[in-house]
Design a protein around this motif. Structure first.
Motif, mmCIF file in Angstrom:
data_model
loop_
_atom_site.group_PDB
_atom_site.id
_atom_site.type_symbol
_atom_site.label_atom_id
_atom_site.label_comp_id
_atom_site.label_asym_id
_atom_site.label_seq_id
_atom_site.Cartn_x
_atom_site.Cartn_y
_atom_site.Cartn_z
ATOM 1 N N GLU A 247 -10.529 -1.416 -9.616
ATOM 2 C CA GLU A 247 -10.747 -1.232 -11.057
ATOM 3 C C GLU A 247 -9.435 -1.080 -11.818
ATOM 4 O OE1 GLU A 247 -12.574 2.266 -13.959
ATOM 5 O OE2 GLU A 247 -13.308 2.078 -11.890
ATOM 6 N N TRP A 248 -8.483 -0.347 -11.247
ATOM 7 C CA TRP A 248 -7.267 -0.022 -11.980
ATOM 8 C C TRP A 248 -6.123 -1.004 -11.766
ATOM 9 C CZ3 TRP A 248 -6.585 6.028 -11.330
ATOM 10 C CH2 TRP A 248 -7.526 6.674 -12.156
ATOM 11 N N ALA A 249 -6.068 -1.682 -10.641
ATOM 12 C CA ALA A 249 -4.909 -2.529 -10.342
ATOM 13 C C ALA A 249 -4.812 -3.716 -11.299
ATOM 14 C CB ALA A 249 -4.964 -3.008 -8.897
ATOM 15 N N GLU A 250 -5.916 -4.391 -11.506
ATOM 16 C CA GLU A 250 -5.955 -5.545 -12.415
ATOM 17 C C GLU A 250 -4.832 -6.535 -12.115
ATOM 18 O OE1 GLU A 250 -6.029 -4.347 -16.485
ATOM 19 O OE2 GLU A 250 -7.838 -3.128 -16.272
ATOM 20 N N ALA A 251 -4.611 -6.804 -10.836
ATOM 21 C CA ALA A 251 -3.585 -7.776 -10.466
ATOM 22 C C ALA A 251 -3.971 -9.150 -11.002
ATOM 23 C CB ALA A 251 -3.424 -7.817 -8.950
ATOM 24 N N PRO A 252 -3.070 -9.840 -11.678
ATOM 25 C CA PRO A 252 -3.424 -11.128 -12.296
ATOM 26 C C PRO A 252 -3.575 -12.245 -11.273
ATOM 27 C CG PRO A 252 -1.091 -10.687 -12.585
ATOM 28 C CD PRO A 252 -1.676 -9.461 -11.959
ATOM 29 N N ARG A 253 -4.397 -13.191 -11.598
ATOM 30 C CA ARG A 253 -4.579 -14.363 -10.729
ATOM 31 C C ARG A 253 -3.246 -15.076 -10.571
ATOM 32 N NH1 ARG A 253 -8.905 -14.491 -7.447
ATOM 33 N NH2 ARG A 253 -9.481 -16.613 -6.863
ATOM 34 N N GLY A 254 -2.864 -15.334 -9.337
ATOM 35 C CA GLY A 254 -1.586 -15.983 -9.068
ATOM 36 C C GLY A 254 -0.404 -15.041 -9.143
ATOM 37 N N GLY A 255 -0.647 -13.736 -9.274
ATOM 38 C CA GLY A 255 0.427 -12.772 -9.445
ATOM 39 C C GLY A 255 0.996 -12.256 -8.132
ATOM 40 N N VAL A 256 1.860 -11.253 -8.279
ATOM 41 C CA VAL A 256 2.540 -10.634 -7.140
ATOM 42 C C VAL A 256 2.184 -9.151 -7.112
ATOM 43 C CG1 VAL A 256 4.758 -10.108 -6.061
ATOM 44 C CG2 VAL A 256 4.440 -12.273 -7.281
ATOM 45 N N ALA A 257 1.823 -8.644 -5.932
ATOM 46 C CA ALA A 257 1.457 -7.237 -5.788
ATOM 47 C C ALA A 257 2.070 -6.676 -4.521
ATOM 48 C CB ALA A 257 -0.059 -7.074 -5.763
ATOM 49 N N TRP A 258 2.352 -5.375 -4.539
ATOM 50 C CA TRP A 258 2.834 -4.671 -3.349
ATOM 51 C C TRP A 258 1.825 -3.609 -2.960
ATOM 52 C CZ3 TRP A 258 8.362 -3.215 -5.497
ATOM 53 C CH2 TRP A 258 9.145 -4.374 -5.589
ATOM 54 N N ASP A 259 1.542 -3.521 -1.657
ATOM 55 C CA ASP A 259 0.752 -2.418 -1.089
ATOM 56 C C ASP A 259 1.689 -1.652 -0.164
ATOM 57 O OD1 ASP A 259 -1.096 -0.684 -0.041
ATOM 58 O OD2 ASP A 259 -2.127 -2.171 1.191
ATOM 59 N N LEU A 260 2.091 -0.464 -0.590
ATOM 60 C CA LEU A 260 3.106 0.310 0.124
ATOM 61 C C LEU A 260 2.462 1.454 0.889
ATOM 62 C CD1 LEU A 260 5.734 0.444 -2.765
ATOM 63 C CD2 LEU A 260 5.339 -1.367 -1.071
ATOM 64 N N TYR A 261 2.994 1.732 2.097
ATOM 65 C CA TYR A 261 2.340 2.634 3.047
ATOM 66 C C TYR A 261 0.933 2.089 3.282
ATOM 67 C CZ TYR A 261 6.030 5.568 1.017
ATOM 68 O OH TYR A 261 7.223 6.060 0.536
ATOM 69 N N ALA A 262 0.876 0.828 3.690
ATOM 70 C CA ALA A 262 -0.349 0.036 3.624
ATOM 71 C C ALA A 262 -1.367 0.369 4.697
ATOM 72 C CB ALA A 262 0.000 -1.452 3.711
ATOM 73 N N GLY A 263 -0.981 1.103 5.754
ATOM 74 C CA GLY A 263 -1.932 1.308 6.835
ATOM 75 C C GLY A 263 -2.318 -0.029 7.431
ATOM 76 N N VAL A 264 -3.609 -0.280 7.556
ATOM 77 C CA VAL A 264 -4.071 -1.564 8.089
ATOM 78 C C VAL A 264 -4.419 -2.540 6.979
ATOM 79 C CG1 VAL A 264 -4.872 -0.562 10.253
ATOM 80 C CG2 VAL A 264 -6.447 -0.742 8.319
ATOM 81 N N GLY A 265 -4.091 -2.194 5.724
ATOM 82 C CA GLY A 265 -4.250 -3.164 4.639
ATOM 83 C C GLY A 265 -5.493 -3.027 3.793
ATOM 84 N N LEU A 266 -6.078 -1.825 3.734
ATOM 85 C CA LEU A 266 -7.279 -1.623 2.928
ATOM 86 C C LEU A 266 -7.053 -2.069 1.483
ATOM 87 C CD1 LEU A 266 -10.151 -0.401 2.497
ATOM 88 C CD2 LEU A 266 -8.994 1.766 2.000
ATOM 89 N N PHE A 267 -5.997 -1.551 0.848
ATOM 90 C CA PHE A 267 -5.744 -1.899 -0.543
ATOM 91 C C PHE A 267 -5.159 -3.306 -0.671
ATOM 92 C CE2 PHE A 267 -5.074 2.901 -0.811
ATOM 93 C CZ PHE A 267 -6.420 3.118 -1.049
#
Length: 396
Positions: A247-267
């Motif tokens: 709900e909050w991330a709102e990463a844009p289509r075709g954009g760039v995102a970082w998931d830090l301290y990612a664990g197994v990649g849930l986020f």
């Protein structure tokens, strides 16, 4: 020189709640941190720790004037001198959440200069039977148990009301070599996994006694991972937090995102859905087994790339600018080096998942130095009966 109060019984009135599962009182100019009491109560409290200086610690051993929110603890070991695993079993669940909300608000104001009303929301499932992972140790009699508060003394268990039913059955059914440490986990399919922990020549070793590969369910996916690797302890937490990140991330289509301290990649899985096949998600995690599990679980999402190592180092040559950053650091928080590295990527939005309100507040203050402000915050009672609380913050 301050007189040592260890063992002294004080009659006192309990003041406000403080971070760490206790309340604050003052006697003869000294601060007394009192466990097993509630704000507004009058109690007799026995001093359990006094290292001199301006404060000491005590347990409320007799309640003279009880709070209306006091209840009988569901576990007979949740008493002074008993198990140290829970902090608030003597308070009704709604009041526990209000105490945690007060702590979060106080930490935000004191450490970050942020004044904000906080509500701690319950997760599904109720206040008992939620803990899916428990660390145990065998006492001198070989029975597995938990340590007393601020002590190496082992309190043997017959059961634990906050544990997922069945989680402790195997560990409690036998006697162990005194000092043996055990970790038992119940996964999303109800299977129990047990391992023995030891230290050999200064190195941590483990021996799997049953299970080993856990199955979890969250964010619309089935996950297979090391049963003793990082996953949210509360059965409803992972999916709840993933939905909020979506709900909050709102990463844009075709954009760039970082998931830090990612664990197994849930986020990372949520961010990958948002950026789509033409976007990029960088998942950074220091645990190599978690990275291996993450790569396997997200093999169908080629837009996710993985880096194993410390976050601040992995971000030095990461693709910039970045649209959205999600981070879920350990209890100590991210720290200045990581915050500086995130700010260098100039993200529009940052979603910060925090298991310690003090660490969150310190990092928010550092983000403010880079021009980021807190625009939303939700807090969840992901650890009922304990003082721990999970917060999710949105910065822009």
């Amino acid at each position: 020189m301050t007189e040592n109060w260890l063992g002294r019984v004080l009659e006192l009135e309990i003041g406000p709640v403080a971070h760490g599962g206790h309340c604050v009182s003052r006697v003869d100019g000294r601060v007394v941190f009192v466990r097993h009491g509630l704000p507004g109560e009058r109690v007799r409290a026995e001093v359990t720790e006094d290292k001199g200086g301006s404060f000491c610690r005590a347990d409320a051993v007799e309640v003279l004037d009880a709070s209306e929110h006091r209840v009988t603890p569901p576990c007979p070991l949740a008493t002074p001198g008993g198990c140290g695993g829970c902090d608030w079993q003597h308070a009704d669940p709604a009041y526990q959440r209000s105490l945690k909300a007060a702590v979060v608000a106080e930490q935000l104001e004191r450490l970050a200069g942020i004044t904000r009303d906080v509500v701690v929301e319950p997760l599904d499932g109720g206040p008992l039977g939620w803990r899916s992972r428990v660390r145990l140790v065998a006492g001198r009699d070989g029975r597995a148990g938990l340590r007393a508060h601020h002590s190496h003394r082992v309190v043997a268990l017959d059961a634990c009301p906050i544990a997922v039913p069945g989680t402790l059955d195997v560990a409690l059914a036998k006697r162990w070599r005194p000092g043996t440490e055990l970790e038992t986990t119940t996964d999303g399919d109800g299977h129990t996994h047990l391992r023995e922990l030891s230290t050999v020549h200064g190195r941590n070793k483990s021996r799997q006694l049953s299970g080993g590969l856990a199955v979890q369910h969250a964010a619309g996916r089935d996950w297979r991972l090391d049963a003793h690797g990082f996953w949210q302890v509360h059965p409803f937490a992972a999916d709840t937090f993933a939905q909020l990140v979506r709900e909050w991330a709102e990463a844009p289509r075709g954009g760039v995102a970082w998931d830090l301290y990612a664990g197994v990649g849930l986020f990372a899985s949520v961010l990958a859905e948002q950026v789509g096949p033409d976007g990029r998600v960088l998942a950074v995690e220091s645990g190599r087994q978690a990275v291996t599990d993450g790569e396997r679980n997200l093999a169908d999402l080629p837009q996710v790339s993985w880096r194993a190592g410390r976050v601040e180092h992995a971000l030095e040559d990461a693709p910039k600018p970045v649209d959205v950053v999600v981070l879920d650091p350990p209890r100590k928080g991210a720290g200045r080096a990581v915050v500086d590295a995130i700010a260098a990527g100039s993200p529009d939005r940052i979603v910060y998942v925090a298991c310690d309100p003090a660490a969150l507040a310190r990092d928010l203050a550092t983000f403010a130095d880079h021009g980021y402000s807190l625009t939303d915050l939700r807090a969840f009672d992901a650890f009922p009966m304990t003082h721990h609380v999970e917060c999710v913050a949105l910065l822009q």
